[in-house]
Design an enzyme around this catalytic site. Structure first.
Site, PDB file in Angstrom:
ATOM      1  N   HIS A  91       0.829  -1.219   0.000  1.00  0.00           N
ATOM      2  CA  HIS A  91       0.000   0.000   0.000  1.00  0.00           C
ATOM      3  C   HIS A  91       0.858   1.262   0.000  1.00  0.00           C
ATOM      4  O   HIS A  91       1.888   1.315   0.678  1.00  0.00           O
ATOM      5  CB  HIS A  91      -1.021   0.003   1.143  1.00  0.00           C
ATOM      6  CG  HIS A  91      -0.477  -0.037   2.542  1.00  0.00           C
ATOM      7  ND1 HIS A  91      -0.301   1.109   3.295  1.00  0.00           N
ATOM      8  CD2 HIS A  91      -0.099  -1.069   3.335  1.00  0.00           C
ATOM      9  CE1 HIS A  91       0.150   0.776   4.502  1.00  0.00           C
ATOM     10  NE2 HIS A  91       0.283  -0.533   4.558  1.00  0.00           N
ATOM     11  N   ASP A  93      -0.591   4.254   0.661  1.00  0.00           N
ATOM     12  CA  ASP A  93      -1.169   5.237   1.593  1.00  0.00           C
ATOM     13  C   ASP A  93      -0.513   5.089   2.962  1.00  0.00           C
ATOM     14  O   ASP A  93       0.057   4.054   3.284  1.00  0.00           O
ATOM     15  CB  ASP A  93      -2.697   5.088   1.699  1.00  0.00           C
ATOM     16  CG  ASP A  93      -3.148   3.770   2.335  1.00  0.00           C
ATOM     17  OD1 ASP A  93      -2.547   2.718   2.023  1.00  0.00           O
ATOM     18  OD2 ASP A  93      -4.102   3.794   3.142  1.00  0.00           O
ATOM     19  N   ASP A 124       5.933   1.377   6.897  1.00  0.00           N
ATOM     20  CA  ASP A 124       4.517   1.013   6.715  1.00  0.00           C
ATOM     21  C   ASP A 124       3.868   1.932   5.679  1.00  0.00           C
ATOM     22  O   ASP A 124       3.308   2.945   6.018  1.00  0.00           O
ATOM     23  CB  ASP A 124       3.800   1.127   8.065  1.00  0.00           C
ATOM     24  CG  ASP A 124       2.358   0.665   8.026  1.00  0.00           C
ATOM     25  OD1 ASP A 124       1.939   0.090   7.014  1.00  0.00           O
ATOM     26  OD2 ASP A 124       1.646   0.900   9.005  1.00  0.00           O
ATOM     27  N   GLU A 158      -5.345   0.986   2.363  1.00  0.00           N
ATOM     28  CA  GLU A 158      -5.148  -0.052   3.380  1.00  0.00           C
ATOM     29  C   GLU A 158      -5.365   0.514   4.765  1.00  0.00           C
ATOM     30  O   GLU A 158      -5.970  -0.133   5.628  1.00  0.00           O
ATOM     31  CB  GLU A 158      -3.738  -0.658   3.269  1.00  0.00           C
ATOM     32  CG  GLU A 158      -3.572  -1.986   4.012  1.00  0.00           C
ATOM     33  CD  GLU A 158      -3.252  -1.840   5.494  1.00  0.00           C
ATOM     34  OE1 GLU A 158      -3.395  -2.826   6.228  1.00  0.00           O
ATOM     35  OE2 GLU A 158      -2.869  -0.735   5.937  1.00  0.00           O
ATOM     36  N   GLU A 159      -4.880   1.726   4.999  1.00  0.00           N
ATOM     37  CA  GLU A 159      -4.959   2.297   6.344  1.00  0.00           C
ATOM     38  C   GLU A 159      -6.380   2.748   6.701  1.00  0.00           C
ATOM     39  O   GLU A 159      -6.623   3.178   7.831  1.00  0.00           O
ATOM     40  CB  GLU A 159      -3.968   3.462   6.489  1.00  0.00           C
ATOM     41  CG  GLU A 159      -2.501   3.077   6.291  1.00  0.00           C
ATOM     42  CD  GLU A 159      -1.913   2.191   7.393  1.00  0.00           C
ATOM     43  OE1 GLU A 159      -2.677   1.693   8.239  1.00  0.00           O
ATOM     44  OE2 GLU A 159      -0.689   2.002   7.386  1.00  0.00           O
ATOM     45  N   ASP A 185       4.658  -6.184   4.863  1.00  0.00           N
ATOM     46  CA  ASP A 185       4.002  -5.078   5.566  1.00  0.00           C
ATOM     47  C   ASP A 185       3.881  -5.455   7.043  1.00  0.00           C
ATOM     48  O   ASP A 185       2.903  -5.151   7.698  1.00  0.00           O
ATOM     49  CB  ASP A 185       2.612  -4.843   4.941  1.00  0.00           C
ATOM     50  CG  ASP A 185       1.968  -3.555   5.430  1.00  0.00           C
ATOM     51  OD1 ASP A 185       2.695  -2.669   5.918  1.00  0.00           O
ATOM     52  OD2 ASP A 185       0.730  -3.439   5.323  1.00  0.00           O
ATOM     53  N   HIS A 432       2.573   4.144  12.653  1.00  0.00           N
ATOM     54  CA  HIS A 432       1.382   4.873  13.136  1.00  0.00           C
ATOM     55  C   HIS A 432       1.735   5.879  14.244  1.00  0.00           C
ATOM     56  O   HIS A 432       0.829   6.466  14.825  1.00  0.00           O
ATOM     57  CB  HIS A 432       0.283   3.933  13.660  1.00  0.00           C
ATOM     58  CG  HIS A 432      -0.273   3.010  12.610  1.00  0.00           C
ATOM     59  ND1 HIS A 432      -1.498   2.405  12.729  1.00  0.00           N
ATOM     60  CD2 HIS A 432       0.214   2.596  11.414  1.00  0.00           C
ATOM     61  CE1 HIS A 432      -1.725   1.637  11.671  1.00  0.00           C
ATOM     62  NE2 HIS A 432      -0.697   1.745  10.855  1.00  0.00           N
TER      63      HIS A 432
HETATM   64  N1  BES Z   1       1.147  -2.886   8.213  1.00  0.00           N
HETATM   65  C1  BES Z   1       0.004  -2.791   9.052  1.00  0.00           C
HETATM   66  C2  BES Z   1      -0.474  -4.121   9.576  1.00  0.00           C
HETATM   67  C3  BES Z   1       0.465  -4.770  10.540  1.00  0.00           C
HETATM   68  C4  BES Z   1       0.853  -4.108  11.673  1.00  0.00           C
HETATM   69  C5  BES Z   1       0.895  -6.037  10.297  1.00  0.00           C
HETATM   70  C6  BES Z   1       1.713  -4.712  12.547  1.00  0.00           C
HETATM   71  C7  BES Z   1       1.735  -6.648  11.173  1.00  0.00           C
HETATM   72  C8  BES Z   1       2.160  -5.974  12.289  1.00  0.00           C
HETATM   73  C9  BES Z   1      -1.114  -2.144   8.294  1.00  0.00           C
HETATM   74  O1  BES Z   1      -0.712  -1.054   7.508  1.00  0.00           O
HETATM   75  C10 BES Z   1      -2.101  -1.595   9.269  1.00  0.00           C
HETATM   76  O2  BES Z   1      -1.744  -0.734  10.026  1.00  0.00           O
HETATM   77  N2  BES Z   1      -3.326  -2.052   9.192  1.00  0.00           N
HETATM   78  C11 BES Z   1      -4.368  -1.490   9.929  1.00  0.00           C
HETATM   79  C12 BES Z   1      -5.635  -2.012   9.320  1.00  0.00           C
HETATM   80  C13 BES Z   1      -6.863  -1.280   9.685  1.00  0.00           C
HETATM   81  C14 BES Z   1      -6.827   0.164   9.399  1.00  0.00           C
HETATM   82  C15 BES Z   1      -8.028  -1.919   8.982  1.00  0.00           C
HETATM   83  C16 BES Z   1      -4.270  -1.874  11.390  1.00  0.00           C
HETATM   84  O3  BES Z   1      -3.835  -2.977  11.712  1.00  0.00           O
HETATM   85  O4  BES Z   1      -4.610  -1.042  12.231  1.00  0.00           O
HETATM   86 MN    MN Z   2       0.910  -1.471   6.409  1.00  0.00          MN
HETATM   87 MN    MN Z   3      -0.448   0.654   8.956  1.00  0.00          MN
END
Ligand code: BES
Ligand code: MN
Ligand code: MN
Length: 462
Positions: A91, A93, A124, A158-159, A185, A432
């Site tokens: 992603h 974004d 990320d 994705e975010e 990711d 984040h």
């Molecule tokens: N890269 C992350 C997901 C992730 C975080 C995988 C830590 C493994 C370890 C992804 O970009 C993310 O932050 N996803 C969001 C999804 C949500 C907004 C639907 C999340 O997990 O908060």
């Molecule tokens: Mn991610």
């Molecule tokens: Mn993320």
């Protein structure tokens, strides 16, 4: 004797181009493609175009696909007949940057300090996603062709939970047909401890808005008789989880896939340093569901978190006010086989039943995605293990993660493929958070592991 010019080896090429790879990544990191904030729509477009340009310069067949949200970038390498097809997802974004004041250097001015590159999106997912583009380039520039067929699907939502990607994958199953999917990711288990992630949690995200009187009131004149929405919100939020750390929404645990003894033993064998974990985030204690370890709580048990709280007077000094409204953003992390729709259906009446007199509620259901576990015994997994060991110099450990990547379940359901979750990041990358970073040595090891992965996957017949 014919004249011939030796093509550089893959390793030589990667070494000679490493500086350019970093400066190209910085170009992408300078684009503030925040998906949660509408004002960045133009930046989203620029980031998509930048990614598209990368594939165009590799000679891939490219498409920028508009959706009712942010555009998708799809790219396909020239066909290699008889070789497996790999779908790479990532992603472009990124998350919002607040609190901005806590960044040492501005989030969209990538800055190198020591071995790390600091910027929003560094790990990320711009930096991690980019490793697969550069590994494809390296093959094309040193061998003239790729050992596998590559399809790239890079999205911009994705975010904010991939809302427009789900219907696209359902509609375009033929275009996306592949043998296996690859996503970088996620994270390594620790520095120098590469890992393959085989499980992700799902999510169900809400905002609860409570309203009381028609406007803010004098808390002396009205307090004690008129229900205070801020107090009502505290009561409702506190009722979501009991003292044992168990979520109280009726039926919440009905479908939870329990941890097996074998898996608990595997987690316990991982040499997790709890004291170091606490130091990393500067806390002097931890809490969670009774009866589970920290890794179990983070990776394989559902949980509830408040993500934001708003009500009443936030300005300087004291103001005696009874606020007219209060709201909270909160979310559950889910595990296999919980269904976010089922959670939503049970949540609304549960919250309604908790409301004190004189309070009205509105529940906004932002997004949901199920959790996932992928099999460890596939030949593709074996290929990924070999590729990581060759690049990182160490066999990867198997781990789960607490974060969510919503599309992984859809790849399984719609395309019938499993995903290799090969994370090059670290837990302390500040994803984040302020001062997000990516270790540049891991960036380059990630590119190399990706390059080896194409060769290892090519050994598997499709
Ligand atoms: N890269 C992350 C997901 C992730 C975080 C995988 C830590 C493994 C370890 C992804 O970009 C993310 O932050 N996803 C969001 C999804 C949500 C907004 C639907 C999340 O997990 O908060
Ligand atoms: Mn991610
Ligand atoms: Mn993320």
């Amino acid at each position: 004797m014919g004249r011939w010019k030796a093509m550089p080896t893959l390793e030589d090429y990667l070494a000679s181009q490493s500086g350019r790879f970093e400066s190209e990544l910085c170009e992408l990191l300078r684009i503030p493609s925040v998906s949660a904030i509408g004002e960045h729509r133009g930046d989203i477009e620029r980031a998509a175009d930048w990614v598209l340009g990368q594939f165009q310069s590799l000679g891939f067949r490219t498409e920028k696909i508009s959706t009712s949200g942010n555009p998708l970038v799809f790219a396909e390498s020239p066909a290699v007949s008889g070789a497996p097809t790999v779908l790479v997802y990532g992603h472009y974004d990124v998350q919002p940057v607040d609190p901005l004041a806590e960044w040492t250097t501005p989030p969209f001015e990538p800055t190198r300090r020591g071995e790390n590159l600091y910027a929003r999106g560094a790990t990320d997912d711009k930096g991690q996603m980019f490793t697969h583009i550069k590994s494809a380039e390296a093959w094309l520039k040193t061998d003239g062709k790729l050992p596998v067929n590559l399809k790239f699907l890079i999205e911009g939502e994705e975010e904010v939970s991939s809302t427009n990607l789900f219907p696209f994958v359902e509609r375009e199953r033929a275009k996306l047909a592949c043998d296996v999917a690859v996503i970088s990711d996620s994270s390594q288990f620790a520095a120098g401890r590469p890992a393959i992630t085989y499980g992700l949690r799902g999510i169900a995200y809400y905002e609860l808005r409570l309203t009381g009187p028609k406007q803010d009131l004098h808390s002396g004149t009205f307090g004690g008789a008129v229900t205070n929405p801020a107090k009502a919100l505290c009561l409702v939020i506190a009722a979501l989880v009991d003292k044992q750390g168990r979520i109280q929404v009726p039926g919440f645990y009905d479908d939870v896939a329990p941890l097996t003894d074998q898996e608990r033993q595997q987690f316990a064998a991982l040499e997790f340093d709890e004291a170091a974990f606490m130091r990393q985030i500067d806390v002097d204690g931890l809490s969670g569901e009774i009866g589970y370890t920290t890794l179990e709580r983070r990776w394989a048990r559902p949980t509830c978190d408040v993500n934001g709280l708003t009500s009443g007077y936030q300005g300087e000094g004291a103001k005696t006010v009874l606020p007219a409204r209060a709201s909270a953003k909160f979310s559950f992390r889910l595990v296999p086989n919980q269904d976010p729709k089922k959670v939503s259906a049970a949540l609304e009446p549960f919250l309604r039943g908790l409301l004190p007199p004189g309070i009205k509620m509105e529940l906004i259901d932002f997004h949901g995605a199920p959790g996932v576990v992928v099999p460890l015994d596939s030949p593709y997994m074996a290929a990924a293990i070999r590729a990581i060991e060759r690049s990182f110099g160490k066999k990867p450990v198997f781990m789960r993660e607490g974060g969510s990547i919503p599309i992984v379940t859809t790849f399984r359901q719609q395309l019938g493929v499993d995903t290799l979750l090969l994370g090059w990041g670290l837990d302390d990358d500040n994803a984040h958070s302020p001062n997000e970073k990516f270790n540049l040595a891991d960036f380059h090891r990630g590119i190399k592991a990706s390059a080896y992965l194409w060769a290892e996957l090519a050994k598997q017949s499709p």
